[in-house]
Design a protein around this motif. Structure first.
Motif, PDB file in Angstrom:
ATOM      1  N   ARG A  82     -21.626  14.675 -52.143  1.00 30.41           N
ATOM      2  CA  ARG A  82     -22.945  15.140 -51.521  1.00 30.41           C
ATOM      3  C   ARG A  82     -23.000  14.014 -50.533  1.00 30.41           C
ATOM      4  O   ARG A  82     -23.577  14.259 -49.464  1.00 30.41           O
ATOM      5  N   LYS A  83     -22.902  12.848 -51.192  1.00 30.76           N
ATOM      6  CA  LYS A  83     -23.563  11.482 -50.233  1.00 30.76           C
ATOM      7  C   LYS A  83     -22.460  11.426 -49.310  1.00 30.76           C
ATOM      8  O   LYS A  83     -22.904  11.039 -47.889  1.00 30.76           O
ATOM      9  N   PHE A  84     -21.561  11.407 -49.187  1.00 33.30           N
ATOM     10  CA  PHE A  84     -20.354  11.117 -48.137  1.00 33.30           C
ATOM     11  C   PHE A  84     -20.369  12.167 -47.068  1.00 33.30           C
ATOM     12  O   PHE A  84     -20.254  12.025 -45.879  1.00 33.30           O
ATOM     13  N   SER A  85     -20.417  13.563 -47.291  1.00 31.24           N
ATOM     14  CA  SER A  85     -20.972  14.476 -46.619  1.00 31.24           C
ATOM     15  C   SER A  85     -22.012  14.121 -45.777  1.00 31.24           C
ATOM     16  O   SER A  85     -21.992  14.344 -44.550  1.00 31.24           O
ATOM     17  N   ALA A  86     -23.207  13.611 -46.310  1.00 35.94           N
ATOM     18  CA  ALA A  86     -24.337  13.367 -45.488  1.00 35.94           C
ATOM     19  C   ALA A  86     -24.156  12.014 -44.661  1.00 35.94           C
ATOM     20  O   ALA A  86     -24.328  12.166 -43.571  1.00 35.94           O
ATOM     21  N   PHE A  87     -23.343  11.100 -45.145  1.00 32.74           N
ATOM     22  CA  PHE A  87     -22.998   9.986 -44.348  1.00 32.74           C
ATOM     23  C   PHE A  87     -22.138  10.230 -43.187  1.00 32.74           C
ATOM     24  O   PHE A  87     -22.666   9.790 -42.003  1.00 32.74           O
ATOM     25  N   GLY A  88     -21.168  11.319 -43.106  1.00 34.12           N
ATOM     26  CA  GLY A  88     -20.590  11.513 -42.119  1.00 34.12           C
ATOM     27  C   GLY A  88     -21.324  12.369 -41.076  1.00 34.12           C
ATOM     28  O   GLY A  88     -20.776  12.322 -39.684  1.00 34.12           O
ATOM     29  N   ARG A  89     -22.715  12.649 -41.261  1.00 34.77           N
ATOM     30  CA  ARG A  89     -23.650  13.299 -40.130  1.00 34.77           C
ATOM     31  C   ARG A  89     -24.489  12.134 -39.554  1.00 34.77           C
ATOM     32  O   ARG A  89     -25.153  12.429 -38.845  1.00 34.77           O
ATOM     33  N   LEU A  90     -24.501  10.896 -40.240  1.00 29.50           N
ATOM     34  CA  LEU A  90     -25.111   9.963 -39.519  1.00 29.50           C
ATOM     35  C   LEU A  90     -24.309   9.304 -38.110  1.00 29.50           C
ATOM     36  O   LEU A  90     -23.339   9.277 -38.228  1.00 29.50           O
ATOM     37  N   ALA A  91     -25.335   8.872 -37.462  1.00 30.72           N
ATOM     38  CA  ALA A  91     -24.585   7.944 -36.207  1.00 30.72           C
ATOM     39  C   ALA A  91     -23.824   6.739 -36.792  1.00 30.72           C
ATOM     40  O   ALA A  91     -24.774   6.120 -37.478  1.00 30.72           O
ATOM     41  N   ALA A 130     -26.868   4.381 -41.578  1.00 34.59           N
ATOM     42  CA  ALA A 130     -25.339   4.201 -41.837  1.00 34.59           C
ATOM     43  C   ALA A 130     -25.109   2.747 -42.502  1.00 34.59           C
ATOM     44  O   ALA A 130     -24.235   2.774 -43.455  1.00 34.59           O
ATOM     45  N   GLU A 131     -25.667   1.703 -41.763  1.00 33.30           N
ATOM     46  CA  GLU A 131     -25.253   0.219 -42.391  1.00 33.30           C
ATOM     47  C   GLU A 131     -25.913   0.170 -43.603  1.00 33.30           C
ATOM     48  O   GLU A 131     -25.419  -0.331 -44.773  1.00 33.30           O
ATOM     49  N   ARG A 132     -27.119   0.618 -44.008  1.00 34.35           N
ATOM     50  CA  ARG A 132     -27.724   0.535 -45.344  1.00 34.35           C
ATOM     51  C   ARG A 132     -26.925   1.307 -46.247  1.00 34.35           C
ATOM     52  O   ARG A 132     -26.647   0.757 -47.489  1.00 34.35           O
ATOM     53  N   PHE A 133     -26.123   2.516 -45.838  1.00 32.72           N
ATOM     54  CA  PHE A 133     -25.619   3.124 -47.020  1.00 32.72           C
ATOM     55  C   PHE A 133     -24.439   2.493 -47.208  1.00 32.72           C
ATOM     56  O   PHE A 133     -24.017   2.482 -48.389  1.00 32.72           O
ATOM     57  N   VAL A 134     -23.709   1.932 -46.211  1.00 32.62           N
ATOM     58  CA  VAL A 134     -22.461   1.214 -46.454  1.00 32.62           C
ATOM     59  C   VAL A 134     -22.599  -0.125 -47.076  1.00 32.62           C
ATOM     60  O   VAL A 134     -21.948  -0.542 -48.421  1.00 32.62           O
ATOM     61  N   ALA A 135     -23.609  -0.727 -47.328  1.00 37.23           N
ATOM     62  CA  ALA A 135     -24.159  -1.962 -47.809  1.00 37.23           C
ATOM     63  C   ALA A 135     -24.356  -1.846 -49.486  1.00 37.23           C
ATOM     64  O   ALA A 135     -23.956  -2.421 -50.286  1.00 37.23           O
ATOM     65  N   LEU A 136     -24.895  -0.542 -49.497  1.00 33.14           N
ATOM     66  CA  LEU A 136     -25.247  -0.327 -51.042  1.00 33.14           C
ATOM     67  C   LEU A 136     -23.697   0.282 -51.569  1.00 33.14           C
ATOM     68  O   LEU A 136     -23.410   0.000 -52.820  1.00 33.14           O
ATOM     69  N   GLU A 137     -23.118   1.135 -50.553  1.00 26.91           N
ATOM     70  CA  GLU A 137     -21.991   1.785 -51.262  1.00 26.91           C
ATOM     71  C   GLU A 137     -20.977   0.528 -51.658  1.00 26.91           C
ATOM     72  O   GLU A 137     -19.954   0.643 -52.792  1.00 26.91           O
ATOM     73  N   THR A 176     -14.571  13.189 -43.468  1.00 28.59           N
ATOM     74  CA  THR A 176     -14.980  12.550 -42.156  1.00 28.59           C
ATOM     75  C   THR A 176     -16.191  11.338 -42.821  1.00 28.59           C
ATOM     76  O   THR A 176     -15.894  10.246 -42.222  1.00 28.59           O
ATOM     77  N   GLY A 177     -17.031  11.507 -43.594  1.00 24.84           N
ATOM     78  CA  GLY A 177     -17.768  10.571 -44.288  1.00 24.84           C
ATOM     79  C   GLY A 177     -16.773   9.633 -44.850  1.00 24.84           C
ATOM     80  O   GLY A 177     -17.229   8.344 -44.600  1.00 24.84           O
ATOM     81  N   LEU A 178     -16.088   9.923 -45.642  1.00 23.94           N
ATOM     82  CA  LEU A 178     -15.084   8.862 -46.351  1.00 23.94           C
ATOM     83  C   LEU A 178     -14.355   8.142 -45.192  1.00 23.94           C
ATOM     84  O   LEU A 178     -14.157   6.751 -45.635  1.00 23.94           O
ATOM     85  N   GLU A 179     -13.913   8.453 -44.347  1.00 27.18           N
ATOM     86  CA  GLU A 179     -13.033   7.867 -43.413  1.00 27.18           C
ATOM     87  C   GLU A 179     -14.021   6.740 -42.814  1.00 27.18           C
ATOM     88  O   GLU A 179     -13.674   5.617 -42.399  1.00 27.18           O
ATOM     89  N   ARG A 180     -14.941   7.235 -42.287  1.00 30.17           N
ATOM     90  CA  ARG A 180     -16.150   6.341 -41.604  1.00 30.17           C
ATOM     91  C   ARG A 180     -16.432   5.368 -42.439  1.00 30.17           C
ATOM     92  O   ARG A 180     -16.585   4.107 -41.928  1.00 30.17           O
ATOM     93  N   TYR A 181     -16.591   5.542 -43.811  1.00 26.15           N
ATOM     94  CA  TYR A 181     -16.916   4.357 -44.663  1.00 26.15           C
ATOM     95  C   TYR A 181     -15.899   3.456 -44.713  1.00 26.15           C
ATOM     96  O   TYR A 181     -16.170   2.087 -44.734  1.00 26.15           O
ATOM     97  N   ILE A 182     -14.803   3.940 -44.980  1.00 28.80           N
ATOM     98  CA  ILE A 182     -13.577   2.903 -45.082  1.00 28.80           C
ATOM     99  C   ILE A 182     -13.192   2.039 -43.993  1.00 28.80           C
ATOM    100  O   ILE A 182     -13.182   0.940 -44.217  1.00 28.80           O
ATOM    101  N   ARG A 183     -13.808   2.593 -42.670  1.00 32.63           N
ATOM    102  CA  ARG A 183     -13.595   1.959 -41.768  1.00 32.63           C
ATOM    103  C   ARG A 183     -14.710   1.223 -40.980  1.00 32.63           C
ATOM    104  O   ARG A 183     -14.526   0.419 -39.833  1.00 32.63           O
ATOM    105  N   HIS A 184     -15.811   1.131 -41.667  1.00 35.84           N
ATOM    106  CA  HIS A 184     -17.127   0.701 -41.131  1.00 35.84           C
ATOM    107  C   HIS A 184     -17.033  -0.919 -41.091  1.00 35.84           C
ATOM    108  O   HIS A 184     -16.723  -1.311 -41.529  1.00 35.84           O
ATOM    109  N   PRO A 185     -17.681  -1.263 -39.957  1.00 34.02           N
ATOM    110  CA  PRO A 185     -17.367  -2.831 -39.726  1.00 34.02           C
ATOM    111  C   PRO A 185     -18.399  -3.615 -40.193  1.00 34.02           C
ATOM    112  O   PRO A 185     -18.208  -4.750 -40.465  1.00 34.02           O
ATOM    113  N   TYR A 186     -19.611  -3.002 -41.034  1.00 33.94           N
ATOM    114  CA  TYR A 186     -20.299  -3.911 -41.895  1.00 33.94           C
ATOM    115  C   TYR A 186     -19.686  -4.909 -42.914  1.00 33.94           C
ATOM    116  O   TYR A 186     -18.677  -4.210 -43.753  1.00 33.94           O
ATOM    117  N   ARG A 187     -20.148  -6.000 -43.103  1.00 33.29           N
ATOM    118  CA  ARG A 187     -19.816  -6.800 -44.222  1.00 33.29           C
ATOM    119  C   ARG A 187     -20.967  -7.639 -44.604  1.00 33.29           C
ATOM    120  O   ARG A 187     -21.409  -8.123 -43.721  1.00 33.29           O
TER     121      ARG A 187
END
Length: 441
Positions: free
Chosen positions: A276-285, A291-298, A78-89
């Motif tokens: 660990r980190k994508f499992s935790a990311f999947g629990r964020l709104a 979530a946006e800060r996570f995506v920016a750094l990732e 779930t965390g992986l998919e949300r990262y792959i599709r996140h709208p942040y750029r």
């Protein structure tokens, strides 16, 4: 919308996660058959879990482990998919280019935050294996724009994908054909000695530059700069040699060590970090600032740069394998790099929670430089640049120290930065160590 490729290299992270999540099921028979005398040697959480599983019927224990593995795998995916599709750029405007040569550019952050265009000049040297914009990650997390707002003129040396000629570069070429010309461009714009700031591998390169051009440097600040590559990690020698040998065929074919190869090496430091980190990311709104800060750094972590083949082999075999900087054997253009001969003020920011550059490795450089100042923030390698506590623990004392060093032109030591130091750093005025001495921290 273009989908991300996921954390790189994705197959390696998926394989590591799968191996971890299924290991409990595979080890269940062993936990039941282990001799009673071996269990006291197990870590306490593992011993308690084994005892609980042993109290269940074999089929029930296996089913319970399978359900838990499935639950955790679903959270990870779930965390992986949300990262792959996140709208942040990332949409920050780029700073103007002052100088370029080949794939290298010098970006001028002098007036990005309303600071004076003639601010105190500072050459910033980042690592060659990641994009430089970690120092300018977002509007809220930009060390360079913060320094500009404090009256400095950061000039960022930005590495890019090596062009055809640069694929044959050695570390000597990097110093003589990129770093020194970049310094000359800064000096021409500044008309006087400049400050120097090096981050990670960029700090190691900055030490070599300062050793070659001390009269042009007013003061040097190092952020997590490795020097003794075997300090607290003697196993790095064999890992470095093995990694160099494994990379030979790829480098011979491509001329570079590709991004996925570099990322695979970093993954060996902690193979389960993605789980660990994508499992935790999947629990964020998904739309939250966290979530946006996570995506920016990732996004930055996965946006790497290939290393020129000879540079990669020098770093893997020479730095990690043979510890040439730590032993005093590293040479640029035939001359040894001697930090103890750099008679310029220096500030060493050594994050206490660094897992990429062990603190003892960075302390070794400080111990070799006369009069070195140290700050050891309670942050990690990347956190010292982008974490919430970075401004207080790192950015502000760094800006104050650099401003004082550049204003005095390196003729006197800057005032001691006002920042909390760890207990290890309070006795930081250690005598310079002879080349080759290992600092165990």
């Amino acid at each position: 919308m273009t989908l991300r490729l996921g954390p790189r290299p994705l197959p390696l992270h998926l394989a590591a996660a799968a191996a971890s999540l299924t290991s409990g099921i595979a080890a269940l028979p062993l936990s039941r058959n282990a001799s009673p005398g071996s269990k006291p040697l197990w870590p306490e959480p593992l011993r308690r879990a084994a005892e609980r599983l042993a109290s269940l019927p074999p089929d029930a224990a296996g089913a319970a482990l399978a359900r838990e593995a499935t639950r955790r795998a679903a959270g990870f995916l779930t965390g992986l998919e949300r990262y792959i599709r996140h709208p942040y750029r990332r949409g920050l405007p780029e700073a103007p280019v002052l100088w370029r040569d080949g794939s290298a550019r010098l970006r001028d952050y002098g007036s990005t935050e309303g600071g004076p265009a003639d601010g105190l000049p500072l050459l910033v040297v980042p690592s060659m294996v990641n994009r430089a914009y970690v120092l300018d990650l977002t509007a809220e997390r930009s060390l360079l724009r913060f320094l500009s707002a404090q009256g400095l003129r950061p000039l960022l040396l930005e590495w890019d994908v090596p062009d055809a000629a640069e694929r044959d570069f050695t570390l000597t070429d990097v110093l003589l054909r990129r770093l020194e010309p970049a310094l000359d461009a800064v000096l021409a714009a500044a008309k006087g000695p400049v400050g120097l700031l090096g981050y990670c591998m960029g700090g190691t390169l900055a030490a070599a530059l300062a050793a070659r051009r001390p009269d042009d440097i007013a003061g040097i600040a190092f952020m997590a700069a490795p020097w003794d590559f075997h300090a607290d990690a003697p196993h790095q020698a064999e890992i470095g040699r093995m990694a160099a040998a494994a990379s030979l065929a790829v480098i011979a074919s491509l001329g570079v060590l590709p991004v996925d190869g570099i990322q695979a090496l970093f993954t060996t430091l902690d193979p389960l970090t993605a789980l660990r980190k994508f499992s935790a990311f999947g629990r964020l709104a998904p739309g939250s600032p966290e979530a946006e800060r996570f995506v920016a750094l990732e996004d930055w972590l996965n946006d790497g740069i290939p290393l020129p083949g000879p540079v990669a082999l020098e770093c893997l075999a020479g730095w990690y394998g043979e510890n040439m900087p730590g032993r005093g054997a590293w040479r640029i253009d035939g001359a040894p790099v001697r930090p103890e001969a750099i008679r310029r003020p220096s500030l060493h920011l050594i994050p206490a929670r660094d897992r990429i550059v062990p603190p003892a490795s960075a302390r070794a450089l400080a111990e070799r430089m006369p009069g070195a100042e140290r700050i050891e923030p309670t942050l990690g390698h990347i956190g010292m640049v982008v974490a919430g506590g970075a401004e207080t623990q790192v950015w502000r004392p760094l800006a104050a120290w650099l401003a004082a060093a550049i204003r005095t032109g390196g003729t006197t030591s800057p005032a001691r930065p006002k920042a909390r130091r760890s207990a290890a750093s309070r006795s930081r005025r250690a005598p310079a160590a002879p080349a080759g001495r290992r600092n165990r921290g």
